[in-house]
Each structure stands twice: as C-alpha cells, then as structure tokens.
Design an enzyme around this catalytic site. Structure first.
Site, PDB file in Angstrom:
ATOM      1  N   SER A 194      58.740  38.675  43.113  1.00 18.58           N
ATOM      2  CA  SER A 194      58.196  39.948  43.576  1.00 18.58           C
ATOM      3  C   SER A 194      59.281  41.026  43.532  1.00 18.58           C
ATOM      4  O   SER A 194      59.825  41.291  42.461  1.00 18.58           O
ATOM      5  CB  SER A 194      57.605  39.778  44.978  1.00 18.58           C
ATOM      6  OG  SER A 194      56.758  40.862  45.309  1.00 18.58           O
ATOM      7  N   GLU A 318      47.189  37.642  41.381  1.00 14.44           N
ATOM      8  CA  GLU A 318      48.225  38.304  42.179  1.00 14.44           C
ATOM      9  C   GLU A 318      47.641  39.096  43.345  1.00 14.44           C
ATOM     10  O   GLU A 318      48.191  39.108  44.449  1.00 14.44           O
ATOM     11  CB  GLU A 318      49.033  39.255  41.286  1.00 14.44           C
ATOM     12  CG  GLU A 318      49.873  38.592  40.212  1.00 14.44           C
ATOM     13  CD  GLU A 318      51.177  38.029  40.729  1.00 14.44           C
ATOM     14  OE1 GLU A 318      51.406  38.068  41.952  1.00 14.44           O
ATOM     15  OE2 GLU A 318      51.970  37.535  39.900  1.00 14.44           O
ATOM     16  N   HIS A 411      49.746  35.676  44.647  1.00 14.40           N
ATOM     17  CA  HIS A 411      51.142  36.106  44.675  1.00 14.40           C
ATOM     18  C   HIS A 411      51.988  35.172  45.537  1.00 14.40           C
ATOM     19  O   HIS A 411      51.601  34.815  46.646  1.00 14.40           O
ATOM     20  CB  HIS A 411      51.193  37.522  45.245  1.00 14.40           C
ATOM     21  CG  HIS A 411      52.518  38.199  45.124  1.00 14.40           C
ATOM     22  ND1 HIS A 411      53.037  38.604  43.918  1.00 14.40           N
ATOM     23  CD2 HIS A 411      53.427  38.556  46.065  1.00 14.40           C
ATOM     24  CE1 HIS A 411      54.207  39.197  44.118  1.00 14.40           C
ATOM     25  NE2 HIS A 411      54.462  39.168  45.416  1.00 14.40           N
TER      26      HIS A 411
END
Length: 503
Positions: A194, A318, A411
């Site tokens: 990330s 995600e 995610h």
C-alpha cells in the site's frame, strides 16, 4: 533467563534476543529523534552511545491517531515523534556467506501504521529464504508528508519529504551496519504494501537512494500519488489555518505546538480534501524539485528512475476493504461521478462500459479499487518494463471466510501469505471456514518468488517478465496460473486518466 546476542554497530553495541530459530533486534535507532528544533527537519545522524543498548522490545510508533498503532485486540503501541528506529530479524543458524536483505516498509496511507504489528514479523520469511529481514518506522502524516518548508525562516527552516528522507536514512543505516547482522549490503531488496509499496516506487525516483537497494517489490501501490509544489503549498496553508496558527508567526507555532494538535489539524484538512476532490490523497510525497525531482510515476515512465528489477502487483478486490471499513476511497457512484466530472467529457461512460452492471454498488467498489491501485500500477508495469526487468502479478486467492464476508481478495490480504503467518491467530481466522490448503499453497508461491527475487533478481522461472507485448501476469491463487493482459478492456478504458489536483 532470556538468551541475548550483542552486535557492534557504527553507533554502539545493541543487545538483541536469541531465539531457537531466529535472532531479533528491535527499535535500533537509525537517526536522531526528530524532536524540538529537529521537528520538520531532515533526519540527522544518531548520537553514538557507550555501553550496551537494549534492543529486545519495540519502541514508539510514529505520531498518528492512537487507533492506527493498534497491534492487538486491546493493545496499542505508544506513539511519539521519537520513533525513527528499525528492527532486524535473522536466522540463528550459521551461514556460509552474507545473506540477502529484505527491507519492509509498512503501509497505512502515510497516516498510520507501525513496524511493531505482529503480522510484520519477519521470522518465517527470513527462515524460508535464509535472509535478513529489516522493518522500519518512518514519520507519518503531519510530521512526514506535509511540506511546511514555505513557512520556514532562516533561523528555523523546515524540510520537505521527511518520511521519504527517513526511509533513505534507514537504507543508509543498512549499508553501514547490516553486514554485522549477517546481511549483504550489496544485495538489498526493498518491499512494501500500500503506502509502503508507493514508498518503494518513490525511492526508485529519489536520487539520494541510488545504490542503497538493488531491487524492489511493490504490493498494491497507489502508484500515482504525488503532490506538485503548488498543491503542496496550498495544502500546507490549509493545515496551518486549521491549526489556528498566527499568520505572522507560523514557524514558532509549528515548532512549539503540541504534536497531537498538529496531527489533528492535518488529519481534518486531509479528510476535507478527500471529500472535495475524491481520489486526491494529499498526504504523500511532494515533487519539490530537489529531493524528489519528479513524481515517481513520471520518473519510472521516462527512465530516470533507478533501473533495478521490480515486482509489482495488486489484489483483485482492492476496494472492498475500504468500502466496508473506511470512508475515503472513491468506491461509490457519487464519488466516482465527482471524480470523473474532473476527468473530461465522456470518460465516465467509457470506463463504465468496461464494468458491466455499473453503477451497482459492488461494481462501483471494484471500479474505485481499480482506479486507486490497479490503474496506475499498470502504468508502472509498462514504463518500468522499458528500462528494467519487471514482473507483474494479481492476487486472487480468497478463502471462503472472505468470500462469505463479501470482501474477497481485498487490500492487504496478501500480507498473510507473504509473511507466512498461516499458523498465527490471524492466519487461522483467515481459513476458519476452509481454504487452509490453498493458503499454504499461495504462501509457498509468494515466499519462493519473493526470496528467489531477493537472492537473484529474478522470481521462479515459471514467472516470465512483463513486457508491453506479452503483459504476462502471474495470477496468484490456488492454483496459480499465468495470464497475458488480464482485464484488457478495463486497462484500455483507464488509459490517460490521471488523479485530480487541488488547485
């Protein structure tokens, strides 16, 4: 009695913990505490110490909202401006030569996170790859990613890109010291997830980082985050106004205000920007023309970034994590419409045609996640592959528990197999409804490929390099497979779309 192990660093002796299988040193300083007159300044060298520094427990997390430093069901890491430390994990068994080094940069939107999170334990990865694993804290939010330099004075200057400078300082520490821990300073791989993956790309574009690492792995990077200098000044001015600082004495206010007052003012301002400009994340590196001459995505595309081998990929779903648990991505039709309104006439219709069912909520979530993570990652794949070996993946594995929860391969879920924590409480919860065999298989896929890449600069032979002709992409699942140009229609629909600006 706890078994310990001492290592001589360039700054003094650190005493770590000797386990049966791994050795650990925690919260070793790589820069001086950025407090007092060093607040908002570039990291300064550690002041050497005499005697032995105990390095068996985690220290402070960087300044952030307390919830961001959560490390357990009811456990929180203390937060402080004094947090510039790193951790080292190495196999306890002797080695015939220097081990490859993996340096992990945690995520959290450049606002939250800590290297003390149990998930980030490098023990299993270190053992699997016979490697040394380093993790680090760096300045976040107000103290790491807001450019207050315009408010500095000759007597009290402020620097830009402080979190990025911290990461460079940590890599410099690795170069000076990692050999004493059994690592090879000439074989360093940086990897992150990330915002940490974005940091990997930013370091590719940072001249001061040249030679400090030799390959990179970017897991779900929001790759086109970067503020231009004008937007950075506007955002900093709004933060100062939210702080309530005297316009004629801003430097003193930024120097003397309580850290939490500054943090809260910046957090409020960042949230307001996201509401005004869906898709614009103002807490990120700044193209200051000096430390970061170009945005990461521009430098990667034009070939001025460091030409090291790169693995880059995203997760299939995600956006579902953010739609469920956070409220700041463009993952609903209203925010997407506002985003597309600034992108040009006909853009929304073009993209929507590639997402059958839009504006159904689930489809909008997928579209928003693709916009933030997958869309710019494809640009990096294309650009970097013209100049250096590039390997692309997509993570599709979602055990039944995640499917039932409606979030799928969302995610950050790939961190569980990357760090090999299938037997931890989080790993067991991950497969409580089934899928353990699949998790073990994708864990082997990740760790074999990640450590092969760290050792040789190449993943396993079954994973070919990405080129604009082939667009070979490893789909990591149970079973894993190779696809060429997955989601081609979506890729073409997103072409040419850029993040909004503040001004």
């Amino acid at each position: 009695m706890v078994a310990t192990i001492d290592v001589q660093t360039a700054d003094g002796v650190v005493r770590g913990r000797r386990g049966r299988r791994v050795l650990r040193w925690r919260s070793v300083p790589y820069a001086a505490p950025p407090v007092g007159d060093l607040r908002f300044r570039a990291p300064q060298p550690v002041r050497p110490w005499s005697g032995v520094r105990i390095a068996t427990e985690f220290g402070n997390a960087s300044m952030q909202h307390r919830a961001g430093a959560r490390i357990g069901p009811r456990a929180y890491q203390p937060t402080s401006e004094d947090s510039l430390t790193l951790n080292v994990t190495a196999p306890a068994a002797p080695s015939s030569g220097p081990r490859p080094v993996l340096v992990f940069i945690h995520g959290g939107g450049y606002l939250i996170g800590t290297s003390a999170l149990t998930l980030y334990s490098g023990a299993r990865l270190a053992l699997h790859g016979d490697a040394v694993v380093v993790s680090l804290n760096y300045r976040l939010g107000a103290f790491g990613y807001v450019d207050f330099s315009a408010f500095g004075t000759p007597q009290r200057p402020f620097d830009s890109n402080l979190g990025l400078r911290d990461q460079v300082a940590a890599l410099e520490w690795v170069q000076r010291n990692i050999a004493e821990f059994g690592g090879d300073p000439d074989n360093v791989t940086i990897f992150g997830e990330s915002a940490g993956a974005h940091a990997v790309l930013a370091l590719l574009a940072t001249p001061a980082a040249r030679g400090l690492f030799h390959r990179g792995i970017a897991q779900s990077p929001p790759a086109d985050w970067a503020l231009n200098a004008e937007d950075a000044q506007v955002f900093a001015r709004r933060c100062v106004e939210a702080l309530g600082a005297d316009p004629g004495d801003v430097a003193r206010a930024l120097t003397e205000a309580p850290a939490n007052d500054i943090r809260r003012a910046v957090d409020r301002t960042s949230g307001a920007v996201l509401r005004e400009r869906p898709g614009l994340f103002a807490i990120c590196p700044v193209v200051d023309g000096d430390f970061l001459p170009k945005s990461p995505i521009e430098a990667i595309t034009d070939g001025t970034a460091h030409r090291v081998p790169l693995i880059i990929g995203t997760n299939r779903e995600e956006g579902t994590l953010f739609a469920r648990f956070a409220d700041h991505l463009p993952t609903n039709p209203t925010r997407l419409h506002a985003l597309f309104a600034r992108a040009g006439e006909g853009v929304e219709a073009r993209v929507a045609a590639a997402y059958p069912g839009y504006p159904q909520p689930r489809v909008a979530v997928r579209m928003g996640g693709d916009y933030v993570f997958w869309r710019p990652s494809v640009t990096v794949m294309e650009g970097h592959s013209r100049h250096a070996p590039t390997y692309a993946y997509r993570y599709d594995f979602a055990p039944r528990a995640l499917q039932l929860a409606g979030i799928g391969a969302t995610h950050a879920t790939e961190l569980i197999p990357v760090f090999g924590v299938a037997d931890s409480p989080i790993g067991r919860a991950f497969t409580a409804a089934g899928g353990r065999r699949g998790l073990l298989a994708v864990t082997e896929q990740f760790q074999d490929n990640w450590t092969s890449f760290a050792r040789t600069g190449k993943p396993l032979p079954s994973w070919p390099a990405y080129t604009e002709d082939s667009r070979a992409t490893l789909i990591i699942d149970a079973p894993t497979r190779l696809e060429h140009d997955p989601d081609r229609a979506k890729r073409l629909a997103w072409q040419g779309i850029r993040v909004p600006t503040l001004t």
